[in-house]
Write a protein that holds these residues in place. Structure first.
Motif, PDB file in Angstrom:
ATOM      1  N   ASN A  51       1.817   2.918  -3.149  1.00 32.61           N
ATOM      2  CA  ASN A  51       0.768   3.679  -3.841  1.00 32.61           C
ATOM      3  C   ASN A  51       0.356   4.934  -3.083  1.00 32.61           C
ATOM      4  O   ASN A  51      -0.649   5.553  -3.425  1.00 32.61           O
ATOM      5  N   PHE A  52       1.123   5.290  -2.041  1.00 34.82           N
ATOM      6  CA  PHE A  52       0.779   6.483  -1.275  1.00 34.82           C
ATOM      7  C   PHE A  52       0.896   7.723  -2.149  1.00 34.82           C
ATOM      8  O   PHE A  52       1.769   7.815  -3.017  1.00 34.82           O
ATOM      9  N   THR A  53       0.028   8.684  -1.894  1.00 32.76           N
ATOM     10  CA  THR A  53      -0.004   9.925  -2.660  1.00 32.76           C
ATOM     11  C   THR A  53       0.430  11.094  -1.789  1.00 32.76           C
ATOM     12  O   THR A  53       0.581  10.969  -0.568  1.00 32.76           O
ATOM     13  N   GLU A  74       0.752   8.056   8.837  1.00 33.33           N
ATOM     14  CA  GLU A  74       1.495   9.308   8.925  1.00 33.33           C
ATOM     15  C   GLU A  74       1.196  10.042  10.224  1.00 33.33           C
ATOM     16  O   GLU A  74       2.091  10.667  10.813  1.00 33.33           O
ATOM     17  N   ARG A 130       0.826  -1.208   0.000  1.00 37.41           N
ATOM     18  CA  ARG A 130       0.000   0.000   0.000  1.00 37.41           C
ATOM     19  C   ARG A 130       0.860   1.257   0.000  1.00 37.41           C
ATOM     20  O   ARG A 130       0.499   2.275  -0.600  1.00 37.41           O
ATOM     21  N   ILE A 131       2.012   1.191   0.693  1.00 37.12           N
ATOM     22  CA  ILE A 131       2.886   2.360   0.791  1.00 37.12           C
ATOM     23  C   ILE A 131       3.382   2.794  -0.582  1.00 37.12           C
ATOM     24  O   ILE A 131       3.544   3.990  -0.849  1.00 37.12           O
ATOM     25  N   GLN A 189      -2.968   5.649   4.805  1.00 36.97           N
ATOM     26  CA  GLN A 189      -1.837   6.560   4.765  1.00 36.97           C
ATOM     27  C   GLN A 189      -1.976   7.657   5.824  1.00 36.97           C
ATOM     28  O   GLN A 189      -0.998   8.011   6.496  1.00 36.97           O
ATOM     29  N   SER A 190      -3.164   8.180   5.999  1.00 34.74           N
ATOM     30  CA  SER A 190      -3.391   9.223   7.002  1.00 34.74           C
ATOM     31  C   SER A 190      -3.114   8.700   8.406  1.00 34.74           C
ATOM     32  O   SER A 190      -2.479   9.373   9.226  1.00 34.74           O
ATOM     33  N   PRO A 240      -2.517  12.602   1.809  1.00 30.06           N
ATOM     34  CA  PRO A 240      -2.807  11.352   2.532  1.00 30.06           C
ATOM     35  C   PRO A 240      -4.296  11.133   2.739  1.00 30.06           C
ATOM     36  O   PRO A 240      -5.069  12.076   2.931  1.00 30.06           O
ATOM     37  N   ARG A 241      -4.692   9.860   2.739  1.00 29.48           N
ATOM     38  CA  ARG A 241      -6.066   9.487   3.028  1.00 29.48           C
ATOM     39  C   ARG A 241      -6.095   8.021   3.448  1.00 29.48           C
ATOM     40  O   ARG A 241      -5.188   7.248   3.110  1.00 29.48           O
TER      41      ARG A 241
END
Length: 220
Positions: A45-47, A58, A42-43, A54-55, A50-51
């Motif tokens: 594909n982090f943008t 982080e 998943r990391i 990822q949110s 964040p959402r």
């Protein structure tokens, strides 16, 4: 009658007693590694914005890093990942009690290993910051007469951390056994979940905070 033992529960592999706490730790570590491998996908594909997962990640990592920086300054970049590792291990190996398994931290050998790990982190960080000569010289402050006390205090630290964590987890288990004995079944089930989460969260936070305080003192 409640029976309480400070000895680790046995678990035999063949004729070798490795201890149940060790097996629980192996299972927890394997689960953590599996979750990290899944998270790694998943990391990638982090943008930038964040959402979702990822949110959460982080927020957790950033909060811990900021707290570490408030305690040890620019040494947080080196210290925070190790502190996070210790906290995740303490949380996971204690929270496992909620699933009916004995927490590994009810074994004094486990908590002693954690205490020694924290002790090693404190002194490695101090040597990185002050140099070996500076670390040794710190034991002579405020005067050479205080050296034996300073040395003894530092070397007692891992044992005090180990006993503190072990005793708190053991006491939490005893309290829940008492609750199960005196109140209806439905109450302990709900209370157990609440108490377990709160108790584990407190122990995890304190075990993460103490090494930071010791590092701050060692690198003044």
């Amino acid at each position: 009658m409640i029976e309480v033992s400070i000895m680790p529960e046995p678990f035999y592999i063949g004729s070798l007693n490795v201890g149940l706490s060790v097996v629980v730790s192996w299972g927890v570590i394997a689960a953590i590694i599996l979750l990290l491998l899944l998270a790694q996908k998943r990391i990638r594909n982090f943008t930038e914005l964040p959402r979702g997962l990822q949110s959460v990640l982080e927020l957790m990592v950033g909060a811990l890093h900021d707290f570490a920086r408030s305690q040890v300054g620019d040494k947080a970049d080196f210290v925070a990942p190790a502190i996070l590792t210790l906290m995740v291990y303490v949380f996971a190996t204690t929270f496992i009690e909620l699933f009916g398994l004995p927490p590994a931290t009810e074994d004094i050998n486990c908590t002693l290993g954690l205490g020694l790990s924290a002790f090693l982190l404190v002194n490695v960080t101090a040597v990185r910051s002050l140099g070996l000569r500076g670390r040794l010289a710190a034991w002579t402050k405020p005067s050479a007469a205080a050296t034996p006390i300073r040395v003894l205090t530092d070397f007692i630290t891992p044992f005090s951390m180990a006993v503190r964590l072990f005793a708190n987890v053991l006491a939490g288990g005893v309290i829940m056994k008492l609750v199960y004995m005196v109140v209806p079944i439905a109450v302990p089930a709900a209370l157990g979940v609440y108490f377990n989460i709160l108790h584990v969260a407190i122990q995890t936070f304190v075990f993460g905070m103490l090494p930071l305080l010791y590092i701050s003192e060692a690198t003044e």
